[in-house]
Design an enzyme around this catalytic site. Structure first.
Site, PDB file in Angstrom:
ATOM      1  N   VAL A 169      89.286  56.234  64.027  1.00  0.00           N
ATOM      2  CA  VAL A 169      88.145  55.425  63.587  1.00  0.00           C
ATOM      3  C   VAL A 169      86.867  55.843  64.304  1.00  0.00           C
ATOM      4  CG1 VAL A 169      87.200  53.084  63.471  1.00  0.00           C
ATOM      5  CG2 VAL A 169      89.604  53.488  62.930  1.00  0.00           C
ATOM      6  N   ALA A 170      86.981  56.144  65.602  1.00  0.00           N
ATOM      7  CA  ALA A 170      85.788  56.490  66.382  1.00  0.00           C
ATOM      8  C   ALA A 170      85.176  57.799  65.929  1.00  0.00           C
ATOM      9  CB  ALA A 170      86.140  56.564  67.864  1.00  0.00           C
ATOM     10  N   ASP A 188      49.694  82.020  40.806  1.00  0.00           N
ATOM     11  CA  ASP A 188      48.662  82.410  39.852  1.00  0.00           C
ATOM     12  C   ASP A 188      47.295  82.180  40.482  1.00  0.00           C
ATOM     13  OD1 ASP A 188      50.195  83.151  37.609  1.00  0.00           O
ATOM     14  OD2 ASP A 188      50.570  81.064  37.148  1.00  0.00           O
ATOM     15  N   ASP A 228      52.918  79.380  34.064  1.00  0.00           N
ATOM     16  CA  ASP A 228      52.555  78.373  33.065  1.00  0.00           C
ATOM     17  C   ASP A 228      52.841  78.814  31.639  1.00  0.00           C
ATOM     18  OD1 ASP A 228      50.619  80.281  32.798  1.00  0.00           O
ATOM     19  OD2 ASP A 228      48.937  78.997  33.369  1.00  0.00           O
ATOM     20  N   GLU A 262      82.278  56.179  71.995  1.00  0.00           N
ATOM     21  CA  GLU A 262      83.376  55.484  71.326  1.00  0.00           C
ATOM     22  C   GLU A 262      84.727  56.116  71.645  1.00  0.00           C
ATOM     23  OE1 GLU A 262      82.614  55.235  67.164  1.00  0.00           O
ATOM     24  OE2 GLU A 262      81.027  53.749  67.361  1.00  0.00           O
TER      25      GLU A 262
END
Length: 919
Positions: free
Chosen positions: A290-291, A337, A611, A680
């Site tokens: 879990v940690a 451009d 474009d 932890e």
């Protein structure tokens, strides 16, 4: 114009036969040569509904939830829950299951929000169509088209509905429907017998594009009744792919899972071997599993990318996929451009030259200007405004100012043929009626294209010198030439027949001033280690003048006058010159593709603007294809990764900065999430290595409370951190750099995590020793030390939370000091910290939660002790960063030059470099 009621025969589920004779089709659709009235179109919209393909049903929530439940980190928690049930610790087992479900639900919600963020960007790019209503051409949203509308199609348009051509002709790219990449010709006229509908020569289809020509067409099917609607829209077939960043993190998740399982197995066996009860050993293994799980990692990354997309949209850059945000952060070359991107795209007729009057305005000037204005395709909208290419708008407006106005309707009435502008030829020509039975060819284009077409004896050499002089002043130069056809001559059928033996009227110079904000943006690019090249169809001298004006070409500018003539070997040589920025002049769309390919082969991350229709391959090929939202064609926008709603170069730089910021923020909350894994895990290691002599300093439920309750909101807030000072003063990160590297792990696990672990274990042992505990003393229920043990584990839990606060503050910067960004500049983080402290206080002091999580009220001295943890954690990291900043400086105190791949970043000079033309 049709204004009749639709009638019962216009049912929304019935599509007329588009191949029937045109008069019959118009009668069936209750329309005419002038289209519909606005009132009738609105009524039909209510009957037929919007012109949109119905969206596919969203993916099943249960299926998506299931995908979250089998993620490697979720599998780790499932294993922990199984061990809990095996050890008969049912409460813990069900708590872990609840955490898995809640975390999966949270991840699912964040993923859906991220998808929604991208989908809702469509409102920034509304698809529009040009339609004839009330007898006048006008622009309307494409979704408002109805059967019977008369649409106007031009080069670069996305075809908005299934339609039958009524006049003119286009070349159409049907690859979306047929898979054939070669454009096909579509002409007004009768259909063919016994051929598939997609091959009918007079039909065009929704979703395809016009790559050339000009036509009008009558809409016969919209929405789901189009061919595209029948075979399913692209949006229904696509699926969100995980970004490279998410793939990297998933690999790390599997690594974490493997390490956690291995550690748990080793210590489970070791614990049993040294005499620990099986239940305690299983509890330890569960705690390790879990940690080691950073539950909020993936949903937090997804949300950070989505937030970056939304922020960029507000700044004028619409990102079409989440993964592009991280790619922007590593971009190191911009190919831009000139017209409309570096300049305002607001052209004015600024200079004239005629062979007779030279650069002075004279009697020949009016004829030159009028001829140039006649050789345009500008149209007048219903509101009276002119619509068309900015260059051509400048010519028409210039003719008006010179007293020879050209009205588009009158021009079109006298037009007999139009050979539209070809970007490869850089030329356009028209055939206009010049009198009873008389025709005149008018050609305009680049001087290099027009002058070779002149008849013998024309002053071509003198015109070239004049063109160079105008271009040197930053003007875009067009040559205008004519040829009067013999009386009653036939209209030329091909442009080669028209564009020959021309007589030169003169040159026109158009000036498009640079955008005022571009110079600062280019300077920021150079400071950030980015190279800026210009790829333009314009004259080299013109482009070089603009480049110098905005600061491109520092320290050296090289102009390639004829880019199409550059071979691959020469191109590779040019692009390897790290101190040179290049103007690729007179370039074609194929040149853009060659430049993009060459840069990619050199390992560069390329942003390419475009474009036009033919820019689509280069936009596809670049890592970041950038289309213009205002002046760009539908095809270019479709091919791009990013669309600029303001067509502004500075917005590209802003997007790159935002990409760097988002990537940095992802790394910040990874540091934050990983940093608390050490404090932890350490309590469980102390418990196991002591053989149980030290009671377990932290319970698994308390870990779950930390990972799910106190960690998430600050992590999300770090994803919204503003850019760190100097983010655009360092070179781009290598594209091969992983989001998680050794330095991050050393900082999170080795520095912040170790400091936090030492502090929380200090608080734990302080509480126990104060109560008279010695190693091996019993602390279980009913023993004299049990209350002290509960207080000690609570101190560990609360200590980790307060260390999280210090870690969150420290993680806000990777290089700079906290004072450089300000403590209060991220209110979301402050709110997240306030929430985690309030949540912790509830778990510590609320009696029902005390019983559930095994906590006890903390005495004042312990509260004061753990209250000192945040500044200690942040302070030690601040000291580490300060030492790194000092080491990054030379002995003299000057920052070392940034390097990219071992090559020093571009040095900067205050004076513009001399352009060195090359052919």
């Amino acid at each position: 114009m049709a204004d009749a009621a639709a009638g019962p025969d216009l049912a929304p589920d019935v599509t007329p036969d588009p191949l029937e004779p045109l008069p019959l089709l118009r009668r069936e659709l209750h329309t005419g040569p002038l289209g519909l009235s606005s009132r009738e179109a609105a009524r039909r919209l209510a009957v037929y509904g919007p012109n949109e393909v119905r969206r596919a049903a969203q993916r099943s929530v249960l299926r998506e939830l299931g995908r979250q439940l089998v993620h490697p980190l979720a599998l780790l928690l499932w294993a922990a829950a199984a061990l809990a049930f095996v050890a008969a610790i049912d409460v813990l087992g069900w708590a872990i299951v609840a955490v898995v479900l809640v975390n999966a639900g949270f991840a699912l919600v964040q993923e859906r929000q991220a998808e929604k963020a991208v989908e809702t960007l469509a409102r920034y790019l509304p698809a529009r169509a040009r339609v004839v209503r009330d007898g006048r051409p006008q622009h309307v949203p494409a979704r408002d088209l109805v059967p019977g509308d008369l649409v106007v199609l031009e080069e670069g348009d996305r075809i908005p509905a299934d339609a039958r051509l009524t006049e003119g002709g286009i070349e159409a790219d049907l690859s979306m429907l047929t898979g054939e990449s070669t454009p096909v010709e579509r002409l007004a006229g009768p259909g063919l017998q016994a051929v598939p509908v997609l091959q009918e020569p007079n039909l065009v289809f929704s979703g395809t594009s016009a790559t050339g020509g000009q036509a009008r067409a009558i809409v016969f099917a919209t929405g789901d009744h189009t061919e595209l609607g029948r075979i399913a829209a692209l949006s229904q077939r696509t699926r969100r792919e995980p970004s490279p960043l998410e793939k990297q993190v998933k690999k790390v998740a599997w690594l974490i899972a493997a390490v956690a399982v291995a550690m748990g197995a080793v210590f489970l066996v070791t614990g049993v071997a040294v005499g620990l009860p099986v239940t305690d050993s299983l509890m330890f293994a569960i705690g390790l599993l879990v940690a080691n799980v950073p539950e909020g990692l993936l949903p937090t990354i997804t949300l950070a990318l989505a937030v970056g997309v939304r922020a960029l949209a507000r700044q004028g850059a619409v990102i079409k996929r989440l993964s592009a945000v991280e790619t922007l952060g590593s971009t190191n070359v911009i190919c831009t451009d000139k017209t409309g991107t570096l300049t305002r795209n607001d052209m004015l007729l600024h200079g004239l030259w005629t062979p007779e009057d030279l650069a002075q305005t004279g009697p020949r000037s009016a004829g030159l200007v009028r001829a140039a204005a006649l050789c345009t395709t500008v149209t007048r909208e219903a509101d009276g405004r002119l619509h068309g290419d900015p260059t051509e708008l400048a010519l028409v407006e210039g003719a008006d100012r010179h007293g020879v106005p050209v009205e588009p309707a009158e021009r079109d009435a006298g037009r007999r043929a139009c050979f539209r502008f070809d970007p490869r030829l850089r030329l356009m020509s028209v055939v206009q009626a010049s009198g009873p039975g008389r025709l005149r060819v008018i050609a305009k284009g680049a001087p290099e294209a027009v002058l070779p077409l002149l008849a013998g004896g024309e002053p071509a050499a003198k015109a070239r010198q004049a063109a160079d002089a105008l271009a040197a002043d930053g003007m875009r130069v067009l040559a205008v030439a004519v040829r009067d056809l013999p009386a009653d001559a036939a209209v030329p059928a091909r442009r080669q027949q028209a564009e020959q033996g021309l007589h030169l009227l003169g040159l026109v110079g158009l000036y498009d001033p640079p955008r005022p904000e571009v110079a600062a943006a280019v300077r920021r690019c150079h400071e950030a280690g980015l190279t800026v090249h210009i790829v333009t169809g314009d004259n080299g001298a013109t482009a070089a003048a603009i480049a110098r004006a905005v600061g491109i070409g520092v320290p050296r500018l090289q102009v390639i006058a004829q880019s199409e003539a550059v071979d691959d070997h020469h191109l590779d040589h040019l692009l390897r010159q790290g101190d040179t920025e290049i103007v690729f002049a007179r370039s074609s769309p194929e040149t853009k593709l060659k430049v993009a390919d060459a840069l990619r082969s050199h390992g560069q991350i390329v942003a390419m603007t475009g474009d036009g229709v033919n820019d689509a391959p280069a936009l596809h090929r670049a890592h970041i294809g950038v289309a213009m939202g205002r002046s760009g064609t539908d095809v270019a926008r479709e091919a791009s990764t990013m669309v600029l709603t303001d067509d502004n170069f500075a917005t590209i730089v802003t997007a790159i900065e935002s990409g760097r910021r988002v990537y940095d923020n992802v790394r910040k909350f990874i540091v934050y999430i990983f940093a608390h894994l050490t404090p932890e895990v350490v309590p469980f290691l102390v418990f196991a290595l002591s053989g149980g002599a030290v009671p377990l300093p932290l319970t698994v439920l308390q870990i779950l409370a930390i990972d799910l309750g106190t960690e998430t909101l600050p992590a999300l807030a770090l994803g919204r951190e503003r850019a760190e000072p100097g983010v655009m003063s360092r070179p781009p990160r290598p594209s091969s750099q992983g989001v998680i590297n050794k330095d991050m792990l050393v900082r999170s696990w080795g520095w912040l995590g170790t400091v936090s672990a030492v502090l929380v274990m200090t608080a734990y042992f302080y509480v126990l020793w104060r109560a008279g505990w010695h190693p091996g003393d019993p602390t279980g229920p009913g023993t004299p030390l049990h209350d002290a043990y509960l207080t000690a584990t609570t101190a560990t839990f609360a200590g980790i939370v307060t260390c999280q606060v210090g870690t969150a503050v420290a993680a806000r910067t990777d290089h700079a000091a906290l004072r450089d960004i300000g403590f209060f500049t991220n209110p979301l983080l402050l709110a997240g910290i306030a929430f985690e402290l309030a949540f912790t206080a509830a778990l510590v002091y609320a009696p029902p939660l005390q019983h559930l999580f095994g906590t006890a009220a903390l005495p004042p001295d312990v509260v004061l002790l753990i209250a000192a943890f945040p500044p200690l954690v942040w302070g030690t990291d601040e000291f580490r960063r300060r030492a790194r900043r000092r080491r990054s400086r030379t002995p003299g105190g000057t920052p070392c030059p940034h390097t990219t791949g071992g090559i020093p970043a571009r040095s900067r000079s205050a004076s513009p470099a001399e352009a060195r033309p090359s052919s």
